[in-house]
Design a protein around this motif. Structure first.
Motif, PDB file in Angstrom:
ATOM      1  N   LEU A   4      81.297 -58.942 -33.447  1.00 37.16           N
ATOM      2  CA  LEU A   4      81.710 -57.555 -33.577  1.00 37.16           C
ATOM      3  C   LEU A   4      80.538 -56.590 -33.403  1.00 37.16           C
ATOM      4  O   LEU A   4      80.615 -55.636 -32.660  1.00 37.16           O
ATOM      5  CB  LEU A   4      82.371 -57.348 -34.953  1.00 37.16           C
ATOM      6  CG  LEU A   4      83.358 -56.207 -35.112  1.00 37.16           C
ATOM      7  CD1 LEU A   4      84.244 -56.023 -33.910  1.00 37.16           C
ATOM      8  CD2 LEU A   4      84.208 -56.485 -36.347  1.00 37.16           C
ATOM      9  N   CYS A   5      79.441 -56.854 -34.085  1.00 37.54           N
ATOM     10  CA  CYS A   5      78.331 -55.893 -33.972  1.00 37.54           C
ATOM     11  C   CYS A   5      77.491 -56.156 -32.723  1.00 37.54           C
ATOM     12  O   CYS A   5      76.735 -55.307 -32.295  1.00 37.54           O
ATOM     13  CB  CYS A   5      77.463 -55.905 -35.225  1.00 37.54           C
ATOM     14  SG  CYS A   5      76.549 -57.423 -35.514  1.00 37.54           S
ATOM     15  N   HIS A   6      77.633 -57.338 -32.156  1.00 32.70           N
ATOM     16  CA  HIS A   6      76.828 -57.670 -30.990  1.00 32.70           C
ATOM     17  C   HIS A   6      77.361 -56.985 -29.742  1.00 32.70           C
ATOM     18  O   HIS A   6      78.557 -56.872 -29.541  1.00 32.70           O
ATOM     19  CB  HIS A   6      76.822 -59.183 -30.771  1.00 32.70           C
ATOM     20  CG  HIS A   6      75.943 -59.607 -29.635  1.00 32.70           C
ATOM     21  ND1 HIS A   6      74.590 -59.435 -29.654  1.00 32.70           N
ATOM     22  CD2 HIS A   6      76.236 -60.163 -28.436  1.00 32.70           C
ATOM     23  CE1 HIS A   6      74.072 -59.884 -28.520  1.00 32.70           C
ATOM     24  NE2 HIS A   6      75.056 -60.323 -27.763  1.00 32.70           N
ATOM     25  N   GLN A  60      74.658 -57.744 -38.158  1.00 35.20           N
ATOM     26  CA  GLN A  60      75.236 -57.038 -39.298  1.00 35.20           C
ATOM     27  C   GLN A  60      76.614 -57.503 -39.721  1.00 35.20           C
ATOM     28  O   GLN A  60      76.884 -57.608 -40.909  1.00 35.20           O
ATOM     29  CB  GLN A  60      75.298 -55.542 -38.987  1.00 35.20           C
ATOM     30  CG  GLN A  60      73.903 -54.969 -38.951  1.00 35.20           C
ATOM     31  CD  GLN A  60      73.885 -53.473 -39.097  1.00 35.20           C
ATOM     32  OE1 GLN A  60      74.013 -52.752 -38.132  1.00 35.20           O
ATOM     33  NE2 GLN A  60      73.725 -53.004 -40.319  1.00 35.20           N
ATOM     34  N   CYS A  61      77.501 -57.765 -38.749  1.00 35.07           N
ATOM     35  CA  CYS A  61      78.876 -58.054 -39.163  1.00 35.07           C
ATOM     36  C   CYS A  61      79.024 -59.472 -39.692  1.00 35.07           C
ATOM     37  O   CYS A  61      79.871 -59.733 -40.525  1.00 35.07           O
ATOM     38  CB  CYS A  61      79.831 -57.807 -38.006  1.00 35.07           C
ATOM     39  SG  CYS A  61      79.695 -59.031 -36.671  1.00 35.07           S
ATOM     40  N   ARG A  62      78.238 -60.390 -39.207  1.00 30.26           N
ATOM     41  CA  ARG A  62      78.246 -61.820 -39.558  1.00 30.26           C
ATOM     42  C   ARG A  62      79.457 -62.571 -39.024  1.00 30.26           C
ATOM     43  O   ARG A  62      79.672 -63.740 -39.379  1.00 30.26           O
ATOM     44  CB  ARG A  62      78.126 -62.072 -41.071  1.00 30.26           C
ATOM     45  CG  ARG A  62      77.042 -61.288 -41.773  1.00 30.26           C
ATOM     46  CD  ARG A  62      75.714 -61.280 -41.062  1.00 30.26           C
ATOM     47  NE  ARG A  62      74.901 -62.469 -41.212  1.00 30.26           N
ATOM     48  CZ  ARG A  62      73.696 -62.602 -40.696  1.00 30.26           C
ATOM     49  NH1 ARG A  62      73.151 -61.621 -40.007  1.00 30.26           N
ATOM     50  NH2 ARG A  62      73.013 -63.713 -40.860  1.00 30.26           N
ATOM     51  N   VAL A  63      80.262 -61.939 -38.186  1.00 29.58           N
ATOM     52  CA  VAL A  63      81.432 -62.612 -37.636  1.00 29.58           C
ATOM     53  C   VAL A  63      81.023 -63.775 -36.740  1.00 29.58           C
ATOM     54  O   VAL A  63      81.714 -64.779 -36.633  1.00 29.58           O
ATOM     55  CB  VAL A  63      82.305 -61.593 -36.851  1.00 29.58           C
ATOM     56  CG1 VAL A  63      83.393 -62.292 -36.059  1.00 29.58           C
ATOM     57  CG2 VAL A  63      82.918 -60.592 -37.813  1.00 29.58           C
ATOM     58  N   CYS A  64      79.873 -63.652 -36.096  1.00 31.56           N
ATOM     59  CA  CYS A  64      79.443 -64.695 -35.161  1.00 31.56           C
ATOM     60  C   CYS A  64      78.784 -65.875 -35.871  1.00 31.56           C
ATOM     61  O   CYS A  64      78.243 -66.760 -35.209  1.00 31.56           O
ATOM     62  CB  CYS A  64      78.462 -64.107 -34.152  1.00 31.56           C
ATOM     63  SG  CYS A  64      76.873 -63.732 -34.906  1.00 31.56           S
ATOM     64  N   THR A  65      78.843 -65.884 -37.181  1.00 30.45           N
ATOM     65  CA  THR A  65      78.203 -66.972 -37.930  1.00 30.45           C
ATOM     66  C   THR A  65      78.727 -68.337 -37.468  1.00 30.45           C
ATOM     67  O   THR A  65      79.933 -68.560 -37.393  1.00 30.45           O
ATOM     68  CB  THR A  65      78.434 -66.801 -39.439  1.00 30.45           C
ATOM     69  OG1 THR A  65      77.912 -65.532 -39.824  1.00 30.45           O
ATOM     70  CG2 THR A  65      77.752 -67.910 -40.236  1.00 30.45           C
TER      71      THR A  65
HETATM   72  S1  FES Z   1      77.876 -60.397 -33.900  1.00 29.09           S
HETATM   73 FE1  FES Z   1      77.661 -59.354 -35.764  1.00 29.09          FE
HETATM   74  S2  FES Z   1      76.285 -60.650 -36.791  1.00 29.09           S
HETATM   75 FE2  FES Z   1      76.362 -61.543 -34.847  1.00 29.09          FE
END
Ligand code: FES
Ligand SMILES: Cc1cc2nc3c(=O)[nH]c(=O)nc-3n(C[C@H](O)[C@H](O)[C@H](O)COP(=O)(O)O)c2cc1C
Ligand code: SF4
Ligand code: SF4
Ligand code: SF4
Lengths: 239, 594
Positions: A37-39, A48-53
């Protein structure tokens, strides 16, 4: 074998990367979609969003900020990870105010699209109903803070691509907000509607006036194909 | 209105060499002088440093001790922690409200006072405690309050409050010294010993002692130093982490007030071992009252040749230390957030890799160690590695300074060998009837009596030293709620799971305490807790759910008893429901180096 090539596996699929690439960049190139999301491919990652964890060598780490390394073992498309990702998307929904049904971005919104992709029906968490003001001081742009998911894409784009530093954060924790570089609101900054910062917002926080509804509802980006399918289309069919 | 701000801001920027990385000092200068950092000041700093106002607002708005709007000329901050509350802080707060005619959170109409809550101020052994501007007052009772307020109104301001209440000064908190805290500590014995060796031999000695960092995560200090020494950079930096933000800990305060030379010796030894010329001590804003004394110690060391050029006559070894004062942010104890703060930015942790040993302060190789770690270093050089490994356990050598407070007879700092059981510690401090012990502060583990046989060591209950003891009369869930409040207040906000998740957890807990939660709500809370633990970016978020998950496991009956009357609890098995989350919890350090 040449030195510059890094090989690692994602869910058992071997892929290649070049030195300096992050996990998400290598996967994008290889046609493996990691939800994010933040990427944004044009901007320095912020994590920041950590969705790509993903689970990388047994530990959780954000794929957008993790450098690709020789032999790493990445788990991406697993139920536990997708459950956690869905939970994060849900958190973002309840943190702001997101009435998708009448939102200008509906169908073109990455938050909404990820909600669909990850199977988020209706948030179970209590809405936090933040009272955030609408900034209408700019002649061409509306800043609808209710929708902001604090992804910092606009901050990074304004600084890096536009060379302007129109945006920043203020406050901390749950009180953190997007801030602009002028006391009087966005209208007093150097922001222009054609700025990169205006086009990178994944949601309907930065909205260009007189530009909405050009593409009718139902025919928008993610109405047509789910988020991530462009990346997955690059992948050679597995034999 | 804000007359003089512009001029003062320009002067400060010039005083700090037009160096953007010294923004913290610049804005603190303004805060001290005017009580806030005004819009005018922000504009002037921005133009003098050639940066954008939004960058300064970003930084200033992050810290609890920096204000954008004027507040009271005198700031009274009451420490609100589970320990201060059980020691009677509520009554003290009411007394302040009555004496000032305002509620906590307000500023008096004449602009003289602001009364507010603050997180732990490092005085758990002497609560209830308050921070009046930079003065600390301890062991307060409601009757003290009228005198304090009268003294402040008298215009004697904070400087005069101490003498009014001599008993409220900060006491020494050392109850039980051990090998680390016995013997000389201002004779530079360890430093002299180190300077007789090659720098790499110093690192070998530290490695042989198997010293692990005392800040909580327990990374091997020798390895950290080796990686830092090997990293290529124009400069190498040594940073002492004196943020001591974990509620309930105060052992670093003790070291800094009573053994400062031991700590500085350790830093100078690190400087020598790493080939560094610059040390920085990052001192939490709450300990500003120690600043003058520490500066005096540094000045004396320079006189004695233990700091500065050719230290102790060692030609070619120049090293100096500066002190950076923080501004009220727990997260700045996290090493990478600390670096951001040192560089004059908001205290948001960095992504790793690269690790600080490779790219730290100002992008250069940096070793960040806890105050106690440096003290250990000095002693190891003085007495040798074998002396150090003689105490402790296989994986946790040496002794540990434990800060113990709460429902116990003798709160204070205890130097104990690693491997001591919770029970043994409780006996030492006089807490025979403890019902609930929080080991390692809010980010640590809640320990129930059935687990009092567990050991304090990296291989079992790992801790930075905070130990809060609660007797049977205490409300465990209320305590857990206060920990939840702490994490909501202290989350830096950078990443979603921690920023939003800590708030959702607090909401859930409030619902439980109000008796309105169903079994499903508890399961939802547990799920959120798991996501926050697994998905957060740094150690704060990764450990924020510990008190909730830990008490769900150790005290399930307390949750059960609060379930909504109509909740179906047949077949209720919290332990089973929590299996997954429990597996991942624990103060799992963020991967440090390597
Ligand atoms: S895409 Fe948001 S933390 Fe990696
Ligand atoms: C949220 C958070 C707060 C921390 N606070 C402190 C602190 O106040 N003091 C400290 O020494 N370490 C603190 N740490 C640990 C540091 O990040 C780091 O591991 C430590 O300073 C390294 O020093 P050591 O190896 O000597 O322990 C904190 C970590 C986290 C995640
Ligand atoms: S910004 Fe996206 S998620 Fe938010 S209301 Fe609009 S469409 Fe929905
Ligand atoms: S305005 Fe848009 S791009 Fe900027 S932080 Fe908010 S959501 Fe992200
Ligand atoms: S886990 Fe919390 S403190 Fe750490 S980066 Fe994320 S928001 Fe900040």
């Amino acid at each position: 074998m040449d030195d510059a090539t890094i090989r690692f596996t994602v869910d058992g699929i071997e892929i290649e990367a070049v030195a300096g690439q992050t996990v998400i960049e290598a996967c994008d190139a290889a046609g493996i979609y990691i939800p994010r999301l933040c990427h944004h491919p044009d901007l320095a990652p912020a994590g920041q969003c950590r969705v790509c964890t993903c689970t990388i060598n047994g530990r959780n780490g954000a794929a957008c900020v993790t450098p690709a390394m020789q032999g790493m073992v990445v788990e991406n498309e697993t139920k536990p990870l997708n459950d956690d990702r869905r939970a994060i998307i849900e958190m973002l929904f309840v943190e702001g105010n997101h009435p998708c049904v009448y939102c200008v971005a509906s169908g073109d919104c990455e938050l909404q699209a990820l909600g669909y992709r990850l199977g988020l029906d209706a948030p179970k968490q209590p809405y936090l109903w933040p009272g955030r003001p609408l900034d209408t001081t700019h002649p061409d742009i509306i800043l609808d803070h209710d929708r902001c998911i604090l992804c910092s894409r606009c901050i990074r784009a304004s600084r890096m691509e536009d060379g302007k530093t129109v945006f920043g954060f203020e406050g901390r924790g749950i009180a953190m907000r997007l801030n602009v570089d002028a006391q009087g609101g966005l209208g007093e900054t150097q922001m222009a509607a054609i700025d990169r910062a205006a086009s990178v917002c994944p949601v309907a926080c930065i909205v260009i006036k007189r530009d909405s509804y050009k593409v009718p509802n139902g025919k928008r980006r993610f109405d047509v194909s789910p988020i991530g399918s462009d990346i997955e289309a690059k992948r050679m069919p597995r034999t | 209105m804000t007359e003089g701000h512009d001029e003062a801001a320009r002067q400060l920027v010039a005083q700090f060499g037009f160096d953007r990385s010294r923004l913290m000092d610049i804005v603190q200068g303004l805060q001290r002088r005017f009580g806030h950092v005004s819009d005018d000041a922000v504009r002037s700093i921005a133009s003098a440093l050639r940066i954008h106002a939004v960058e300064i607002e970003d930084m200033v708005s992050f810290y609890a001790f920096l204000d954008r709007k004027p507040r009271g000329r005198c700031r009274i901050r009451l420490s609100r922690t589970p320990v201060s509350m059980i020691k009677g802080m509520a009554a003290v707060a009411s007394a302040f409200e009555a004496a000032l005619g305002i509620s906590v959170g307000e500023t008096s109409s004449d602009g003289a006072f602001t009364l507010e809550w603050t997180s732990d101020i490092g005085m758990a052994d002497q609560e209830p405690a308050a921070l009046i501007d930079t003065t600390v007052l301890t062991a307060l009772v409601p009757d003290d309050v009228p005198h304090i307020v009268a003294a402040l109104r008298d215009g004697r301001r904070s400087a005069g409050v101490g003498p009014v209440l001599p008993k409220a000064g900060v006491r020494s908190s050392l109850v039980q010294p051990g090998p680390l805290l016995s013997g000389g500590h201002d004779n530079a014995a360890g430093l002299q010993a180190a300077l007789c060796r090659e720098p790499v031999k110093v690192i070998e000695q530290i490695t042989a002692s198997r010293l692990r960092g005392r800040g909580g995560a327990g990374f091997p200090t020798g390895l950290k130093w080796r990686l830092c020494r090997q990293a290529v950079g124009e400069e190498h930096y040594v940073v002492c982490n004196a943020d001591e933000g974990e509620p309930g800990t105060f052992k670093d305060r003790l070291l800094l007030s009573e053994f400062p030379d031991l700590v500085f010796d350790g830093m100078v030894i690190a400087g020598y071992a790493l080939g560094s010329r610059h040390g920085v001590l990052y001192l939490r804003g709450e300990y500003a009252y120690l600043l003058d004394d520490l500066q005096a110690v540094l000045a004396k060391r320079r006189q004695l040749g233990r700091l500065g050029v050719a230290i102790c006559g060692t030609i070619g070894f120049d090293f100096d230390i500066r002190i950076q004062l923080g501004a009220g942010a727990y997260i700045c104890g996290e090493e990478s957030a600390l670096l951001e703060s040192l560089e004059g930015k908001r205290g948001a942790p960095r992504d790793r890799p690269p690790f600080p040993t490779e790219r730290g302060y100002l992008g250069q190789p940096t070793a960040i160690d806890n105050v106690e770690t440096f003290a250990c270093v000095a002693r190891i050089m003085e007495h040798g590695a074998a002396w150090f490994t003689a105490s402790g356990t296989a994986e946790s050598t040496g002794t540990k300074l434990m800060s113990v407070a709460g429902d116990c007879k003798r709160p204070g700092v205890y130097e104990v060998p690693f491997g001591i059981t919770v029970n043994e510690l409780l006996d030492l401090v006089g807490a025979a009837d403890a019902e609930f012990v929080q080991v390692g502060g809010p980010s640590g583990q809640p320990v129930a009596p059935k687990d009092f046989g567990r050991r304090i060591a990296y291989e079992d209950l790992s801790t930075g030293g905070s130990t809060m003891v609660f007797g049977p009369q205490r409300d465990v869930l209320e305590i857990v709620l206060q920990f939840a409040d702490f994490f909501v207040d202290e989350s830096c906000g950078w990443c979603t799971p921690c920023r939003v998740g800590t708030t959702l957890l607090r909401t859930g807990l409030r619902k439980v305490i109000a008796g309105q939660a169903s079994l499903e709500d508890i399961a939802t809370m547990e799920a959120v807790a798991g996501t926050v633990t697994r998905m957060s970016r740094c150690g704060l978020g990764q450990s924020a759910p510990n008190p909730i998950l830990g008490t769900m496991r150790s005290f399930p009956h307390l949750y059960e008893a609060k379930l909504r009357a109509d909740a179906d609890i047949s077949g209720f098995d919290l332990d089973k429901a929590l299996g997954e989350a429990i597996k991942v919890q624990g103060r799992q350090p963020v991967p440090e180096e390597g």
